[in-house]
Design a protein around this motif. Structure first.
Motif, PDB file in Angstrom:
ATOM      1  N   UNK A 115       4.719  -9.373 -21.839  1.00  0.00           N
ATOM      2  CA  UNK A 115       4.955  -9.970 -23.145  1.00  0.00           C
ATOM      3  C   UNK A 115       3.659 -10.611 -23.609  1.00  0.00           C
ATOM      4  N   UNK A 116       3.119 -10.054 -24.691  1.00  0.00           N
ATOM      5  CA  UNK A 116       1.856 -10.546 -25.222  1.00  0.00           C
ATOM      6  C   UNK A 116       2.065 -10.982 -26.664  1.00  0.00           C
ATOM      7  N   UNK A 117       1.568 -12.176 -27.004  1.00  0.00           N
ATOM      8  CA  UNK A 117       1.710 -12.682 -28.371  1.00  0.00           C
ATOM      9  C   UNK A 117       0.354 -12.872 -29.048  1.00  0.00           C
ATOM     10  N   UNK A 118      -0.621 -12.181 -28.560  1.00  0.00           N
ATOM     11  CA  UNK A 118      -1.949 -12.219 -29.172  1.00  0.00           C
ATOM     12  C   UNK A 118      -2.551 -10.824 -29.167  1.00  0.00           C
ATOM     13  N   UNK A 119      -3.841 -10.770 -29.053  1.00  0.00           N
ATOM     14  CA  UNK A 119      -4.561  -9.499 -29.096  1.00  0.00           C
ATOM     15  C   UNK A 119      -5.036  -9.121 -27.704  1.00  0.00           C
ATOM     16  N   UNK A 120      -4.721  -7.916 -27.285  1.00  0.00           N
ATOM     17  CA  UNK A 120      -5.231  -7.353 -26.042  1.00  0.00           C
ATOM     18  C   UNK A 120      -6.437  -6.492 -26.396  1.00  0.00           C
ATOM     19  N   UNK A 121      -7.568  -6.780 -25.778  1.00  0.00           N
ATOM     20  CA  UNK A 121      -8.794  -6.042 -26.083  1.00  0.00           C
ATOM     21  C   UNK A 121      -9.290  -5.338 -24.819  1.00  0.00           C
ATOM     22  N   UNK A 122      -9.392  -4.003 -24.915  1.00  0.00           N
ATOM     23  CA  UNK A 122      -9.849  -3.173 -23.800  1.00  0.00           C
ATOM     24  C   UNK A 122     -11.021  -2.288 -24.240  1.00  0.00           C
ATOM     25  N   UNK A 123     -11.867  -2.800 -25.104  1.00  0.00           N
ATOM     26  CA  UNK A 123     -13.002  -2.016 -25.579  1.00  0.00           C
ATOM     27  C   UNK A 123     -13.902  -1.619 -24.417  1.00  0.00           C
ATOM     28  N   UNK A 124     -14.229  -0.312 -24.345  1.00  0.00           N
ATOM     29  CA  UNK A 124     -15.134   0.226 -23.330  1.00  0.00           C
ATOM     30  C   UNK A 124     -14.594   0.094 -21.911  1.00  0.00           C
ATOM     31  N   UNK A 125     -13.304  -0.163 -21.758  1.00  0.00           N
ATOM     32  CA  UNK A 125     -12.715  -0.240 -20.419  1.00  0.00           C
ATOM     33  C   UNK A 125     -12.608   1.153 -19.802  1.00  0.00           C
ATOM     34  N   UNK A 126     -12.598   1.199 -18.461  1.00  0.00           N
ATOM     35  CA  UNK A 126     -12.496   2.459 -17.727  1.00  0.00           C
ATOM     36  C   UNK A 126     -11.430   2.331 -16.648  1.00  0.00           C
TER      37      UNK A 126
END
Length: 435
Positions: A115-126
């Motif tokens: 449960x996430x109530x904000x922003x999930x950021x996975x830029x450039x993730x591998x």
């Protein structure tokens, strides 16, 4: 267990397995630049966890943990698995519930039923094997992103499909769909096997679910709901594209430059509805690419007639960009011979006009050029001689028309040039397409 004070292991090397269960931390945990063997926190409450640059040689497991002020895994490296199942992630001051830009996971990244109530950021993730958000509930303020993962790389599959969830006092699990309440960005993602959005709910809040320039061997896009938003597939490339008619009835796509090798709709998706899908994607402008892409796939799949129908729809879509006079001529080409994709129509028009002309000249035969000379009168052959400009049947020059009959003869000759040429060009085009 209550843990007071600040747990700060930044820059240290911890050469032992660490496990804490149902601990309530008073202050944020700091693991920036830390090297660990394995870290397992189960059902813990952490006011914050800053693990930027963390290196874990085994697993990083954080199931059922609560993060009231977000989780930071920026540039972290987990050699085996990262587990976040059933975690509760609230945003930090910048609005990020999970900041994991540059994250590297050697095997699986599981974030199921979070449960996430904000922003999930996975830029450039591998991710070395698979990445799963099955059954997760991702929410944010209206107009904000719930997930941004530009340039994400996953060697196998990326899952946003339902998860089986056990229920109290109920026998057997129920399926919990993945829910997005906000915008999503997967631009330039590289997925090695499958992107699965089966039965997801996309509540986009006036924004887009963007997969611009994404690459994947298979995209399964069959959400149960798309509300207040649109889907961007501009310049994406997939091998097999699985979608459903019901999905597109709730949203319009952006398809310019979208390339796919095979269509495999889930359920019935009649060709008229597929063409309507293209029309929705190109409304208000002329973009031939989506039509040509679909026609290419249909032709490669052994459906040349359907491919011609799509290309015919492409030409019709161009009409909205033309001026008034050009629209009239464009409509004439459509009705008479279908822009060359329906050459049989021109043949039908030739037959109809031939019949009408024969009837007219049967009722009102012209006078011969020279009395007592010339061939025997035949209204059908005379009309056919007018209609077929290439052939000389010896009738047209032997009879004298005047008045209305003269103008009818002119119209017949003009129509013959257009229709006969259309039949020839259309037939040649058909033969070329089949070869």
């Amino acid at each position: 267990m209550q843990i007071t004070g600040t747990l700060d292991l930044s820059g240290l090397e911890v050469n032992t397995y660490v496990e804490l269960v149902e601990c309530d931390f008073e202050r944020p945990v700091i693991l920036t630049g830390t090297r660990m063997v394995t870290l397992r926190l189960v059902g813990c409450v952490l006011p914050g966890l800053n693990a930027e640059g963390l290196r874990v040689l085994g697993d990083l497991q954080l199931p059922r943990c609560e993060f009231p002020n977000g989780l930071v895994l920026k540039n972290a490296r987990v050699e085996i698995d990262l587990l976040l199942n059933q975690a509760v992630l609230n945003p930090d001051r910048r609005g990020f519930s999970l900041m994991a830009n540059g994250l590297v996971v050697g095997q699986d990244f599981q974030a199921e039923c979070i449960q996430s109530t904000g922003r999930i950021s996975l830029a450039d993730a591998q991710v070395g094997i698979s990445c799963s958000f099955r059954g997760s509930q991702l929410r944010n303020e209206p107009g904000q992103y719930v997930l941004t993962a530009p340039r994400l790389q996953v060697e196998r599959s990326l899952h946003f499909s339902p998860a089986a969830v056990e229920q109290e006092h109920v026998v057997g699990p129920r399926e919990q769909p993945t829910v997005f309440e906000g915008k999503v960005q997967l631009d330039d993602a590289r997925i090695g096997d499958l992107v699965d959005l089966d039965r997801a709910r996309l509540l986009l809040g006036g924004g887009a679910f963007s997969m611009r320039r994404m690459q994947a061997p298979e995209l399964r896009f069959c959400p149960d709901e798309i509300d207040n938003g649109w889907v961007v597939l501009t310049e994406a490339t997939v091998g097999t594209f699985v979608d459903s008619l019901s999905a597109w009835s709730m949203s319009s796509p952006e398809l310019s430059g979208f390339v796919y090798k095979r269509l495999a709709p889930s359920g019935a998706f009649p060709l008229p509805e597929r063409i309507a899908w293209l029309e929705a994607a190109t409304w208000g402008e002329y973009d031939p690419e989506p039509y040509e892409q679909l026609a290419s796939v249909l032709r490669a799949g052994g459906e040349p007639q359907d491919a011609d129908t799509v290309l015919l729809a492409r030409m019709r879509s161009r009409r909205q960009t033309l001026g008034r006079a050009a629209k009239i001529w464009d409509a004439v080409q459509d009705v008479t011979f279908g822009y060359g994709y329906r050459p049989g129509r021109a043949a039908v028009w030739l037959a109809v006009i031939w019949g009408l002309g024969s009837l007219w000249f049967t009722l009102r035969p012209p006078d011969p050029m020279k009395a007592g000379e010339g061939p025997a009168w035949s209204a059908p052959i005379f009309t056919l001689d007018l209609l077929l400009p290439i052939l000389d049947l010896g009738q047209e020059t032997q009879w004298h028309t005047e008045g209305i009959s003269m103008w009818i003869a002119v119209v017949l000759a003009f129509a013959g040039w257009i229709l006969a040429t259309s039949v020839a060009v259309g037939a040649a085009a058909v033969l070329l397409r089949r070869n």
